[in-house]
Design an enzyme around this catalytic site. Structure first.
Site, PDB file in Angstrom:
ATOM      1  N   TYR A   1       3.926   5.168  11.868  1.00 39.37           N
ATOM      2  CA  TYR A   1       4.437   3.992  11.770  1.00 39.37           C
ATOM      3  C   TYR A   1       4.900   3.518  11.224  1.00 39.37           C
ATOM      4  O   TYR A   1       5.057   2.159  11.211  1.00 39.37           O
ATOM      5  CB  TYR A   1       2.583   3.121  12.174  1.00 39.37           C
TER       6      TYR A   1
ATOM      7  N   HIS B   1      -3.294   4.517   4.505  1.00 36.82           N
ATOM      8  CA  HIS B   1      -4.696   3.632   4.292  1.00 36.82           C
ATOM      9  C   HIS B   1      -5.714   4.342   3.149  1.00 36.82           C
ATOM     10  O   HIS B   1      -6.291   3.790   3.001  1.00 36.82           O
ATOM     11  CB  HIS B   1      -4.720   3.601   6.030  1.00 36.82           C
TER      12      HIS B   1
ATOM     13  N   ARG C   1       0.885  -1.161  -0.010  1.00 35.99           N
ATOM     14  CA  ARG C   1       0.278   0.498   0.294  1.00 35.99           C
ATOM     15  C   ARG C   1       0.907   1.345  -0.254  1.00 35.99           C
ATOM     16  O   ARG C   1       1.508   1.699   1.515  1.00 35.99           O
ATOM     17  CB  ARG C   1      -0.905  -0.204   1.245  1.00 35.99           C
TER      18      ARG C   1
HETATM   19  C1  LIG Z   1     -14.762  -5.436  11.501  1.00 35.76           C
HETATM   20  C2  LIG Z   1     -14.156  -4.465  11.812  1.00 35.76           C
HETATM   21  N1  LIG Z   1     -12.933  -4.373  12.846  1.00 35.76           N
HETATM   22  C3  LIG Z   1     -12.344  -2.808  13.193  1.00 35.76           C
HETATM   23  C4  LIG Z   1     -12.367  -1.945  11.295  1.00 35.76           C
HETATM   24  C5  LIG Z   1     -11.677  -0.567  11.538  1.00 35.76           C
HETATM   25  N2  LIG Z   1     -10.627  -1.035  10.477  1.00 35.76           N
HETATM   26  C6  LIG Z   1     -11.440  -0.211   8.890  1.00 35.76           C
HETATM   27  S1  LIG Z   1      -9.594  -0.783   8.073  1.00 35.76           S
HETATM   28  C7  LIG Z   1      -8.853  -1.993   8.987  1.00 35.76           C
HETATM   29  C8  LIG Z   1      -7.234  -2.498   8.790  1.00 35.76           C
HETATM   30  C9  LIG Z   1      -8.329  -3.281   7.716  1.00 35.76           C
HETATM   31  O1  LIG Z   1      -6.894  -4.369   6.617  1.00 35.76           O
HETATM   32  P1  LIG Z   1      -6.819  -4.912   5.220  1.00 35.76           P
HETATM   33  O2  LIG Z   1      -7.506  -5.208   6.182  1.00 35.76           O
HETATM   34  O3  LIG Z   1      -5.267  -5.207   5.303  1.00 35.76           O
HETATM   35  O4  LIG Z   1      -7.064  -4.418   4.228  1.00 35.76           O
HETATM   36  P2  LIG Z   1      -6.057  -3.113   3.938  1.00 35.76           P
HETATM   37  O5  LIG Z   1      -6.804  -1.782   4.420  1.00 35.76           O
HETATM   38  O6  LIG Z   1      -5.022  -2.875   4.027  1.00 35.76           O
HETATM   39  O7  LIG Z   1      -6.738  -2.931   2.622  1.00 35.76           O
HETATM   40  C10 LIG Z   1      -9.295  -1.672  10.254  1.00 35.76           C
HETATM   41  C11 LIG Z   1      -8.987  -2.403  11.105  1.00 35.76           C
HETATM   42  C12 LIG Z   1     -13.799  -2.261  10.288  1.00 35.76           C
HETATM   43  N3  LIG Z   1     -14.122  -1.696   9.314  1.00 35.76           N
HETATM   44  N4  LIG Z   1     -14.223  -3.584  10.929  1.00 35.76           N
END
Ligand SMILES: Cc1ncc(C[n+]2csc(CCOP(=O)(O)OP(=O)(O)O)c2C)c(N)n1
Length: 367
Positions: A272, A263, A259
């Site tokens: 971080y 985010h 990425r």
């Molecule tokens: C069930 C849930 N827990 C926490 C969140 C908060 N949250 C939003 S994005 C994220 C990280 C997700 O990372 P990843 O699955 O690796 O996807 P990326 O954003 O890196 O593509 C979190 C914890 C959420 N949206 N849904």
């Protein structure tokens, strides 16, 4: 990051510099399709830049960029047929748009309009899922339904590495294995789940190896190589629809990528991670890699790139205009929660109506 993505992946076709690796097989795609793939990846990038800029100007809400993910998103979507389903999350707009979703739907979604989630009848894409991994069991359900109905359709679900720590991931994949559903689970391992690095996400070496626990194949591919992702997706799709006797239908595809951006537009990654790491991965950027490949084959030159860029800019601007012309109606928030409205949702709708009547929209929006 290891010395080379190649040492970590099962499949890679293009080297870092865009040359074809000596032992690799370029997928059998005609010249026009290869150029289209590149043009679509460039569209993703232009769209991303515009979407971030709209958020910065206060014209849109928080947006999740796909910078660095274009090779996975476009490469995989090019391997799909119209009848296949995509069950998306918030970082795979490059795939859903390639599969037919209008660009303005994505913008409307991020602008907070319900219409963004109203998908055209002939487009097999589900609305965006923000809740991590929530959509994975849905993808299994859709694929199971396709199988029961005897349809020629595979279901592709995209998610990040963070999603693999959620219960829904395990439930969705376990069920897919048991029911032998035509699913492609594409995990974009972009190294970070907001601020959680991959090594804090799992003690396993790879995400792909987890497939073994569910009784089907897992494969790790260079996710910044669109040709490699295309090949793997195409083969997984074929198996999903017409497996050999000893093959299970589902596949877990881990695309190894990075990425490059934040985010989302509310995140500051410098809190971080170091810039050095970002620069190291940026060298694997899928766009210049495919561009070099196409230039070396005589399929692309500066003039063609300018023409692509011009077409893309027009397309993005038309989408911005369409999305900004939408007038929001707060009533719509309640309309599509359930097929038939529940008592609870009706009460919330009536409560909002009373507030709007009493205070007026201007005053309600102030606080
Ligand atoms: C069930 C849930 N827990 C926490 C969140 C908060 N949250 C939003 S994005 C994220 C990280 C997700 O990372 P990843 O699955 O690796 O996807 P990326 O954003 O890196 O593509 C979190 C914890 C959420 N949206 N849904």
């Amino acid at each position: 990051m290891s010395e080379s993505i190649r040492s970590d992946t099962d499949v890679q076709i293009l080297d870092k510099d865009g040359s074809v690796l000596p032992d690799a097989t370029v997928p059998d795609l005609d010249d026009d399709t290869l150029v289209e793939m590149y043009a679509q990846m460039r569209l993703c990038r232009s769209f991303d830049e515009r979407a971030v800029s709209l958020q910065r100007q206060g014209r849109s809400g928080t947006y999740s960029t796909m910078l660095g993910h274009e090779g996975t998103l476009v490469g995989s979507a090019f391997a799909l047929a119209e009848d296949d389903w995509i069950v998306p999350y918030y970082r795979d707009q490059g795939a859903t748009v390639t599969h037919g979703l209008p660009l303005e739907n994505i913008l409307m979604y991020y602008m907070g309009h319900e219409q963004g989630s109203v998908i055209p009848e002939d487009v097999n894409v589900m609305p965006i899922c923000i809740t991590i991994a929530d959509h994975i069991p849905h993808a299994t359900g859709i694929a199971w339904a396709s199988k029961l109905k005897g349809e020629e359709s595979a279901t592709v679900c995209y998610f990040g590495d963070g999603a693999t720590s959620e219960g829904d991931f395990h439930e969705g994949l376990n069920f897919a294995g048991v029911m032998d559903t035509p699913n492609l689970f594409i995990c974009m391992n972009n190294q970070w789940a907001i601020s959680t690095p991959f090594e804090r996400q799992t003690a396993a070496d790879t995400i792909a190896q987890k497939a073994q626990g569910y009784g089907f194949e897992g494969i790790r591919v260079d996710g910044m190589d669109p040709l490699a992702v295309y090949t793997v997706t195409q083969q997984a799709r074929e198996k999903a629809l017409d497996p050999d006797a000893d093959q299970a239908r589902p596949t877990l595809i881990e695309t190894l990528l990075y990425r490059i951006g934040a985010h989302n537009t509310s995140d500051d990654p410098s809190a971080y991670r170091g810039e050095e790491e970002v620069e190291e991965w940026r060298e694997w950027d899928p766009l210049p890699r495919l561009e070099t490949f196409l230039r070396e084959r005589g399929l692309l030159d500066d003039e063609e790139i300018d023409a692509i860029e011009e077409r893309n800019t027009e397309q993005v601007e038309a989408a911005v205009e369409a999305a900004e012309n939408v007038t929001a109606d707060p009533e719509e928030m309640f309309e599509h929660v359930y097929a038939e409205q529940t008592q609870n949702v009706r009460e919330q709708q009536e409560y909002l109506r009373r507030l709007r009547e009493e205070f007026g929209d201007e005053q309600l929006l102030e606080d």
